[in-house]
Design a protein around this motif. Structure first.
Motif, PDB file in Angstrom:
ATOM      1  N   VAL A  42       0.866  -1.167   0.000  1.00 38.41           N
ATOM      2  CA  VAL A  42       0.000   0.000   0.000  1.00 38.41           C
ATOM      3  C   VAL A  42       0.904   1.217   0.000  1.00 38.41           C
ATOM      4  CG1 VAL A  42      -1.733   1.274   1.297  1.00 38.41           C
ATOM      5  CG2 VAL A  42      -1.817  -1.228   1.227  1.00 38.41           C
ATOM      6  N   VAL A  45      -2.559   5.872   2.007  1.00 43.01           N
ATOM      7  CA  VAL A  45      -3.823   5.531   2.654  1.00 43.01           C
ATOM      8  C   VAL A  45      -4.544   6.793   3.086  1.00 43.01           C
ATOM      9  CG1 VAL A  45      -3.109   3.262   3.485  1.00 43.01           C
ATOM     10  CG2 VAL A  45      -2.710   5.269   4.897  1.00 43.01           C
ATOM     11  N   ASN A  46      -5.821   6.637   3.334  1.00 42.10           N
ATOM     12  CA  ASN A  46      -6.652   7.720   3.856  1.00 42.10           C
ATOM     13  C   ASN A  46      -7.404   7.169   5.062  1.00 42.10           C
ATOM     14  OD1 ASN A  46      -8.008  10.111   4.156  1.00 42.10           O
ATOM     15  ND2 ASN A  46      -9.534   9.643   2.620  1.00 42.10           N
ATOM     16  N   SER A  59     -13.815   5.426   7.589  1.00 43.02           N
ATOM     17  CA  SER A  59     -13.438   4.379   6.641  1.00 43.02           C
ATOM     18  C   SER A  59     -11.965   4.532   6.295  1.00 43.02           C
ATOM     19  CB  SER A  59     -14.288   4.510   5.378  1.00 43.02           C
ATOM     20  OG  SER A  59     -13.827   3.624   4.398  1.00 43.02           O
ATOM     21  N   ILE A  60     -11.234   3.427   6.307  1.00 48.79           N
ATOM     22  CA  ILE A  60      -9.827   3.451   5.918  1.00 48.79           C
ATOM     23  C   ILE A  60      -9.755   2.941   4.485  1.00 48.79           C
ATOM     24  CG2 ILE A  60      -7.539   2.499   6.367  1.00 48.79           C
ATOM     25  CD1 ILE A  60      -8.436   2.140   9.285  1.00 48.79           C
ATOM     26  N   SER A  61      -9.108   3.729   3.631  1.00 46.28           N
ATOM     27  CA  SER A  61      -9.020   3.343   2.223  1.00 46.28           C
ATOM     28  C   SER A  61      -7.603   3.558   1.704  1.00 46.28           C
ATOM     29  CB  SER A  61     -10.008   4.158   1.393  1.00 46.28           C
ATOM     30  OG  SER A  61      -9.683   5.536   1.457  1.00 46.28           O
ATOM     31  N   THR A  62      -7.309   2.920   0.586  1.00 44.54           N
ATOM     32  CA  THR A  62      -6.014   3.092  -0.062  1.00 44.54           C
ATOM     33  C   THR A  62      -6.194   3.909  -1.329  1.00 44.54           C
ATOM     34  OG1 THR A  62      -4.131   1.994  -1.063  1.00 44.54           O
ATOM     35  CG2 THR A  62      -6.217   0.879  -1.244  1.00 44.54           C
ATOM     36  N   ASN A  63      -5.291   4.844  -1.547  1.00 40.55           N
ATOM     37  CA  ASN A  63      -5.329   5.654  -2.761  1.00 40.55           C
ATOM     38  C   ASN A  63      -4.510   5.013  -3.871  1.00 40.55           C
ATOM     39  OD1 ASN A  63      -6.830   7.534  -1.346  1.00 40.55           O
ATOM     40  ND2 ASN A  63      -5.045   8.707  -0.760  1.00 40.55           N
ATOM     41  N   ASN A  74     -11.922 -10.772  -4.874  1.00 39.90           N
ATOM     42  CA  ASN A  74     -12.757 -10.338  -3.750  1.00 39.90           C
ATOM     43  C   ASN A  74     -13.191 -11.477  -2.843  1.00 39.90           C
ATOM     44  OD1 ASN A  74     -12.587  -7.649  -4.400  1.00 39.90           O
ATOM     45  ND2 ASN A  74     -14.446  -7.653  -5.631  1.00 39.90           N
ATOM     46  N   CYS A  94     -10.101  -7.276  10.641  1.00 39.93           N
ATOM     47  CA  CYS A  94     -10.935  -6.147  10.220  1.00 39.93           C
ATOM     48  C   CYS A  94     -12.390  -6.526  10.367  1.00 39.93           C
ATOM     49  CB  CYS A  94     -10.665  -5.790   8.758  1.00 39.93           C
ATOM     50  SG  CYS A  94      -9.016  -5.142   8.494  1.00 39.93           S
ATOM     51  N   TYR A  96     -16.345  -5.682   9.047  1.00 42.44           N
ATOM     52  CA  TYR A  96     -16.998  -5.100   7.877  1.00 42.44           C
ATOM     53  C   TYR A  96     -18.227  -4.331   8.274  1.00 42.44           C
ATOM     54  CZ  TYR A  96     -13.874  -7.993   5.212  1.00 42.44           C
ATOM     55  OH  TYR A  96     -12.764  -8.566   4.675  1.00 42.44           O
TER      56      TYR A  96
END
Length: 96
Positions: A42, A45-46, A59-63, A74, A94, A96
């Motif tokens: 990664v 991240v955000n 929410s944790i996300s990857t840019n 998936n 994690c 969901y």
């Protein structure tokens, strides 16, 4: 007076070109790093790393996600296969 304006104008132009060159060098470095490393990673991240005062419900996300062998299946993303790593090196599943 016009000579001073010309000099300032040239300095602004040089500053803009310098910023463009620096940005291109950074992008080239990221690209080269991404194609030379074979492990998934990664990149960004955000929220950002070491962010302060972040809600625990965010929410944790990857840019930018580097996947050298292709995309993600998936069906393999579960609580047992995806972990959030915290500074104490503790693996927490994690939710969901």
């Amino acid at each position: 007076m016009t000579l001073a304006i010309k000099i300032l104008s040239k300095r602004k132009t040089h500053t803009v070109w310098l910023r463009i060159i620096i940005l291109l060098i950074i992008l080239l470095m990221i690209y080269l790093w991404m194609i030379t490393h074979k492990r998934p990673a990664v990149i960004m991240v955000n929220p950002e790393n070491n962010a302060n005062i972040v809600s625990e419900h965010i929410s944790i996300s990857t840019n930018i996600l580097r996947l050298p062998n292709g995309g993600i299946n998936n069906s393999t993303i579960t609580n047992q296969t995806v972990y959030l790593v915290v500074p104490q090196k503790v693996r927490k599943p994690c939710s969901y």
